[in-house]
Design a protein around this motif. Structure first.
Motif, short mmCIF file in Angstrom:
data_model
loop_
_atom_site.label_atom_id
_atom_site.label_comp_id
_atom_site.label_asym_id
_atom_site.label_seq_id
_atom_site.Cartn_x
_atom_site.Cartn_y
_atom_site.Cartn_z
N ILE A 36 0.81 -1.22 0.00
CA ILE A 36 0.00 0.00 0.00
C ILE A 36 0.85 1.27 0.00
CG2 ILE A 36 -0.26 0.02 2.52
CD1 ILE A 36 -3.22 0.91 1.88
N THR A 37 2.05 1.22 0.59
CA THR A 37 2.85 2.44 0.64
C THR A 37 3.59 2.70 -0.67
OG1 THR A 37 4.44 1.04 1.78
CG2 THR A 37 3.24 2.63 3.11
N GLU A 40 1.13 4.43 -5.24
CA GLU A 40 0.47 5.65 -5.71
C GLU A 40 0.48 5.76 -7.24
OE1 GLU A 40 2.74 5.54 -3.34
OE2 GLU A 40 4.58 6.50 -4.00
N PHE A 72 -5.61 -5.55 -4.98
CA PHE A 72 -6.78 -4.80 -5.42
C PHE A 72 -6.44 -3.93 -6.63
CE2 PHE A 72 -9.23 -0.80 -4.91
CZ PHE A 72 -10.45 -1.30 -5.31
N ASN A 103 -14.59 -9.65 -3.27
CA ASN A 103 -15.22 -8.41 -2.81
C ASN A 103 -15.51 -7.44 -3.94
OD1 ASN A 103 -15.43 -8.49 0.18
ND2 ASN A 103 -13.27 -9.00 -0.03
N MET A 107 -18.28 -3.87 -4.59
CA MET A 107 -17.76 -2.53 -4.82
C MET A 107 -18.23 -1.97 -6.14
SD MET A 107 -13.93 -2.91 -3.41
CE MET A 107 -13.67 -1.17 -3.58
N TYR A 110 -21.69 -0.81 -5.79
CA TYR A 110 -21.74 0.46 -5.06
C TYR A 110 -21.31 1.61 -5.95
CZ TYR A 110 -20.50 4.09 -1.74
OH TYR A 110 -20.39 5.28 -1.08
N MET B 118 -4.13 5.58 5.95
CA MET B 118 -3.56 5.62 4.60
C MET B 118 -3.11 7.02 4.25
SD MET B 118 -6.18 3.38 2.41
CE MET B 118 -7.41 2.50 3.29
N THR B 122 0.80 6.72 3.59
CA THR B 122 1.08 6.35 2.21
C THR B 122 0.96 7.58 1.33
OG1 THR B 122 -1.16 5.95 1.43
CG2 THR B 122 -0.11 4.18 2.66
N ARG B 123 1.33 7.44 0.07
CA ARG B 123 1.21 8.58 -0.84
C ARG B 123 0.04 8.41 -1.79
NH1 ARG B 123 7.14 8.40 -1.92
NH2 ARG B 123 8.11 9.51 -0.18
N LEU B 124 -0.91 7.58 -1.42
CA LEU B 124 -2.08 7.38 -2.27
C LEU B 124 -2.86 8.68 -2.36
CD1 LEU B 124 -3.52 3.97 -1.05
CD2 LEU B 124 -1.98 4.38 -2.93
N ARG B 127 -8.65 9.61 -3.97
CA ARG B 127 -9.51 8.67 -4.69
C ARG B 127 -9.04 7.25 -4.52
NH1 ARG B 127 -10.98 9.99 -10.73
NH2 ARG B 127 -11.68 7.84 -10.53
N GLU B 128 -7.73 7.06 -4.66
CA GLU B 128 -7.17 5.71 -4.51
C GLU B 128 -7.42 5.20 -3.09
OE1 GLU B 128 -3.33 5.75 -7.50
OE2 GLU B 128 -3.24 6.88 -5.66
N ARG B 130 -9.71 6.07 -1.06
CA ARG B 130 -11.12 5.76 -0.84
C ARG B 130 -11.48 4.41 -1.44
NH1 ARG B 130 -16.19 8.26 0.42
NH2 ARG B 130 -17.80 7.13 -0.70
N ALA B 131 -10.92 4.13 -2.61
CA ALA B 131 -11.19 2.83 -3.24
C ALA B 131 -10.70 1.70 -2.35
CB ALA B 131 -10.52 2.77 -4.61
N VAL B 132 -9.49 1.85 -1.80
CA VAL B 132 -8.97 0.81 -0.90
C VAL B 132 -9.83 0.73 0.36
CG1 VAL B 132 -6.97 0.04 0.41
CG2 VAL B 132 -6.64 1.09 -1.81
N LEU B 134 -12.97 1.33 0.61
CA LEU B 134 -14.20 0.60 0.28
C LEU B 134 -13.94 -0.90 0.25
CD1 LEU B 134 -15.85 2.82 -2.48
CD2 LEU B 134 -16.53 2.58 -0.10
N LEU B 135 -12.76 -1.27 -0.27
CA LEU B 135 -12.40 -2.69 -0.29
C LEU B 135 -12.35 -3.24 1.14
CD1 LEU B 135 -11.12 -5.24 -1.75
CD2 LEU B 135 -8.94 -4.23 -1.15
N ALA B 147 -20.56 4.14 3.90
CA ALA B 147 -19.27 4.83 3.77
C ALA B 147 -19.31 6.27 4.24
CB ALA B 147 -18.81 4.77 2.32
N ASP B 148 -20.42 6.95 3.99
CA ASP B 148 -20.45 8.38 4.31
C ASP B 148 -21.24 8.69 5.57
OD1 ASP B 148 -18.87 9.21 2.10
OD2 ASP B 148 -20.58 8.76 0.81
#
Lengths: 389, 262
Positions: A36-37, A40, A72, A103, A107, A110, B118, B122-124, B127-128, B130-132, B134-135, B147-148
Motif C-alpha cells: 500500500i505504501t 500511488e 486490489f 469483494n 464494490m 456500489y 492511509m 502512504t502517498r495514495l 480517490r485511490e 477511498r477505493a482501498v 471501500l475494499l 461509507a459516508d
C-alpha cells in the motif's frame, strides 16, 4: 539499518506486446513491492497501458511483496482481461487475489449506484448560497425552538409558584453560588477598571470646557444605566451559558437525561428551572455590586486626576444624579439572566450523541447569549430614552 | 505535499510478540510479576482472566501506551522503546488495534476513518485511498452504503466492523482485539468471530485477542493464555485448559456458564 537497504522498491510492471500473427495475449510482468505504501498512481498508469490489449497473462518475476491493496490495484486494472492462472507459484498471493476478487462485485455495484459527483464550476457560489439558506432556516428554527423552550420554562415557573414545595432548593442554591457568587470578583474588577477608564476619558475631554466636575455625573450615570448591567451580563454569559450548555450537554450524551425521564423526573424542572431562577436572582445582585465597583473606580480616577475626593463624589451623586438611573439599569438585568440561562440550557438540551456537537453547542451558547444581551440592551436603551435626568 | 512513507519492517524474529519477565505495578499494587508470553506467527491467541487481572494493562504495555516497570517486550524481534522513531512507526504500521469501544474518530465518516492511516502513511491520492477503504469495508462485511455515515449513526456491530477495517487499513500483520464481541448480540458476535477467523486465515494475521466470550474462545482461538496470579498461568489449546487443575481455570470452564460438554 543503513539507508540504502531500507530504500524501498516501488511497485513496477512491464508489458510485452503479443507477437504479430500469434495469439493476442500480452504479458504483464510485475516486479517490486506491491504494497500500500508503494502504489500511488499505479492503477491509472496500468489501465492506460493495458487499454489496447484484450487478454493479459500475468507473470511475477521479481515481485517482492503483495498486500491486499496491491492485489486490489492489480484486480482493478485487469478487470476481466486476465488470461490463464495468476500467482500459481505463490499460494498466499493467489489467496489474496481471490479474496479481493470476491469483494469486487459489491464494490462495483456500489460504484455504479453512487457515481462520483462531478463538481459544477459554479460550485463555490452555489455552495455559498446553499449555506446561507441553511443558516437562515437555522436561525428561524432556533428562534422557534427558543420560544418553545421559553414557554416551557415560563409554565414551570408559574407551576412552582403555585406549588413551592416542588422547587429543588439544593441545586438552586448550588447554582446561585457557582454562577452568581463566584462571578462576583471578576465582575467587580472589570467594572472597577471600566469605571476608572471612563472617568479618565471624561476628565480629559471635559477639562477643555472647564466642566471637568461633570465627569462625576457622567461616570455614575453611565455605569448605573449601561456599563454595569452589560458587563455583568456578558461576563456571566461567558461563564455560565457555556457551563450550562456543557453540563446539560454531557449529561445528555451520557443518557442521564433519559434516565431522569424514565424515573419520572422532569429534566426541565430538575435542571433548567434551578438555573433560570438562580440567574434571575443573582444577576441583579451581581450587577449592583458591579455598579458600586464601577463608581468606586471612577471616583478613584477623579480623585487622582482632579483631586476631588470620594466625599465630594458621593455628595455630587446625591445632589445631581437621580435614582431613576439605577432603576433603568437594573430593570434589564433579570431579562439578561433569563436569556443567558435559557440559551445555555436549550443548546445543552439539543446536544446530539457526539463530541463535536457538544463543542459546537457550547460555542453557540456563548455567542448567541452575548449577541442577545447587546440586542436586548439596545432595545431597553431605546425604550427608556425618555427617563432622563 | 509529500507524505512521509514508512518503509516495510525487516523482520528479525519469527514470533511477532515475545514478552519476557514483564513487571507492572502501580504504587503497591502489583499487576504483573515476571510475566512471560510468546505469540507465534499466524496464531489466534485468546487472553482470558478475571476482572482486574491485568489484561488491559498487558495490552497497553505491548502497544507502548504504558511503559512497564521492568521487563522486555519484543514485537517482530524489535525491542519496544528502543531504536528510532522510524522503527517505532514501522512497527505501528504492522500492527492494528481494535479498541473495545471502537475509538473511531467522531469528526470523520466511516470511509474517512479507514482512510486516516492511509492518508497519514502512504502517498495514495484521496480517490485511490477511498477505493482501498471501500475494499476494506467490504472485507469487514460492512455495507458500502455506510461509507459516508458518521460514527454516531452506526450500530454497535458496525462500529466494531469499521474499527476492524481501520485496523487492517495498512495490511497490519498483527491484530490486537480488545473484547471484540462485547456488546454484540449472539448472532452478531458469531458473525464477527467468523469474520476474524476468515480474515486471519486469508491475510495470514497474528491475532492477540482479549475476550470474555467463551463462544469466541471455542470458535476461533488456536491457543488461550490464562492471566491469573499476576502472570500467565497456563497457555494452550482449549482442550488442554479444560483439563487444567488450576482452580480459576477449572472454575472458568466448568462453572455455571462454562460449556464443557460431556
Amino acid at each position: 539499518m543503513s539507508r540504502a537497504t531500507s530504500k524501498p522498491i516501488k511497485a513496477e510492471f512491464t508489458i510485452t506486446a503479443p507477437a504479430k500473427g500469434g495469439d493476442s495475449v500480452a504479458v504483464l510482468n510485475l516486479s517490486g513491492q506491491w504494497i500500500i505504501t508503494r502504489l500511488e498512481g499505479i492503477v491509472a498508469r496500468m489501465q492506460s497501458a493495458l487499454k489496447k490489449y484484450d487478454r493479459v497473462h500475468v507473470t511475477t518475476d521479481g515481485l517482492e511483496a503483495l498486500d491486499s491493496a496491491g492485489a486490489f490495484a492489480l484486480h482493478y486494472a485487469l478487470t476481466d482481461k486476465l488470461d490463464g492462472e495468476i500467482f500459481s507459484d505463490n499460494e498466499n498471493y493467489a489467496r489474496l487475489y481471490a479474496l479481493v476478487g470476491a469483494n469486487r462485485p459489491t464494490m462495483d455495484t456500489y460504484n455504479r449506484e453512487n457515481p462520483e459527483v462531478r463538481k459544477f464550476w459554479l460550485h463555490p457560489i452555489y455552495y455559498g448560497l446553499v449555506h446561507l439558506g441553511q443558516l437562515m432556516s437555522g436561525f428561524w428554527r432556533g428562534f422557534i425552538a427558543q420560544s418553545v423552550f421559553m414557554g416551557h420554562v415560563m409554565t414551570l415557573i408559574m407551576l412552582s409558584i403555585a406549588r413551592p414545595s416542588r422547587v429543588r432548593w439544593a441545586p438552586l442554591f448550588n447554582i446561585m453560588q457557582r454562577a452568581g457568587l463566584e462571578a462576583l470578583p471578576i465582575v467587580a474588577v472589570t467594572n472597577l477598571f471600566v469605571g476608572a477608564v471612563l472617568a479618565f476619558l471624561m476628565v480629559l475631554s471635559l477639562k477643555a470646557y472647564g466642566g471637568a466636575v461633570f465627569s462625576i455625573d457622567f461616570v455614575s450615570i453611565g455605569v448605573m444605566r449601561e456599563f454595569a448591567p452589560v458587563i455583568a451580563a456578558v461576563l456571566i454569559a461567558g461563564r455560565s451559558a457555556s457551563g450550562f450548555a456543557a453540563e446539560i450537554g454531557s449529561m445528555k450524551m451520557n443518557q442521564e437525561i433519559d434516565a431522569m425521564r424514565v424515573m419520572g423526573i422532569d429534566p426541565y424542572e430538575a435542571l433548567v428551572l434551578p438555573r433560570v431562577v438562580a440567574l434571575v436572582i443573582m444577576t441583579p445582585l451581581v450587577t449592583f455590586i458591579g455598579a458600586l465597583a464601577g463608581m468606586l473606580g471612577g471616583s478613584l480616577a477623579i480623585w487622582g486626576s482632579l483631586g476631588l475626593g470620594p466625599q465630594y463624589f458621593v455628595q455630587r451623586l446625591y445632589d445631581y444624579v437621580p435614582t431613576v438611573n439605577l432603576f433603568v439599569g437594573m430593570i434589564r438585568t433579570p431579562v439578561f439572566a433569563v436569556t443567558i440561562a435559557v440559551v445555555g440550557c436549550r443548546l445543552g438540551m439539543s446536544v446530539k450523541d457526539d463530541v463535536i456537537s457538544l463543542g459546537r453547542q457550547v460555542t453557540k451558547a456563548v455567542v448567541q447569549s452575548i449577541f442577545l444581551i447587546f440586542m436586548i440592551d439596545a432595545i431597553f436603551a431605546m425604550l427608556f430614552n425618555g427617563f432622563t435626568f | 505535499m509529500k507524505r512521509q512513507v514508512v518503509p516495510p519492517l525487516k523482520e528479525e524474529c519469527e514470533d511477532p510478540i515475545v514478552i519476557t519477565g514483564l513487571n507492572n505495578s502501580f504504587g503497591s499494587n502489583v499487576v504483573h510479576e515476571n510475566l512471560d508470553l510468546t505469540v507465534k506467527r499466524g496464531e489466534i491467541l485468546g487472553i482470558v482472566g478475571g476482572s482486574g487481572s491485568g489484561k488491559t494493562v498487558l495490552l497497553r504495555s505491548i502497544l507502548g501506551l504504558q511503559k512497564p516497570t521492568s521487563g522486555d517486550i519484543h514485537l517482530f524481534g524489535h525491542r519496544l522503546y528502543e531504536g528510532s522513531d522510524e522503527k517505532t512507526r514501522q512497527i505501528q504500521a504492522k500492527t492494528g488495534v481494535l479498541f473495545q469501544s471502537g475509538a473511531l474518530f467522531s469528526t470523520l465518516t466511516v470511509a474517512e476513518n479507514i482512510m486516516a492511516p492511509m492518508m497519514e502513511f502512504t502517498r495514495l491520492s484521496r480517490r485511490e485511498a477511498r477505493a482501498v477503504a471501500l475494499l476494506k469495508m467490504s472485507m469487514a462485511g460492512l455495507p458500502l452504503t455506510a461509507a459516508d455515515l458518521a460514527p454516531s449513526e452506526l450500530s454497535g456491530g458496525m462500529i466494531k466492523r469499521t474499527a476492524l477495517a481501520r485496523a487492517l487499513a495498512l495490511d497490519a500483520q498483527l491484530l490486537f482485539l480488545d473484547e471484540p464481541t462485547a456488546g454484540l448480540d449472539p448472532i452478531g458476535a458469531a458473525a464477527f468471530d467468523t469474520l476474524i477467523r476468515e480474515l486471519a486465515g486469508s491475510l495470514d494475521l497474528t491475532v492477540f485477542m482479549i475476550t470474555h466470550d467463551l463462544d469466541s474462545l471455542y470458535a476461533i482461538c488456536d491457543e488461550i493464555a490464562v492471566l491469573a496470579d499476576r502472570h500467565v498461568v497456563e497457555k494452550g489449546p482449549v482442550s488442554q485448559l479444560e483439563k487444567s487443575s488450576h482452580p480459576w481455570i477449572h472454575q472458568y470452564f466448568h462453572g455455571p456458564r462454562g460449556r464443557v460438554k460431556k
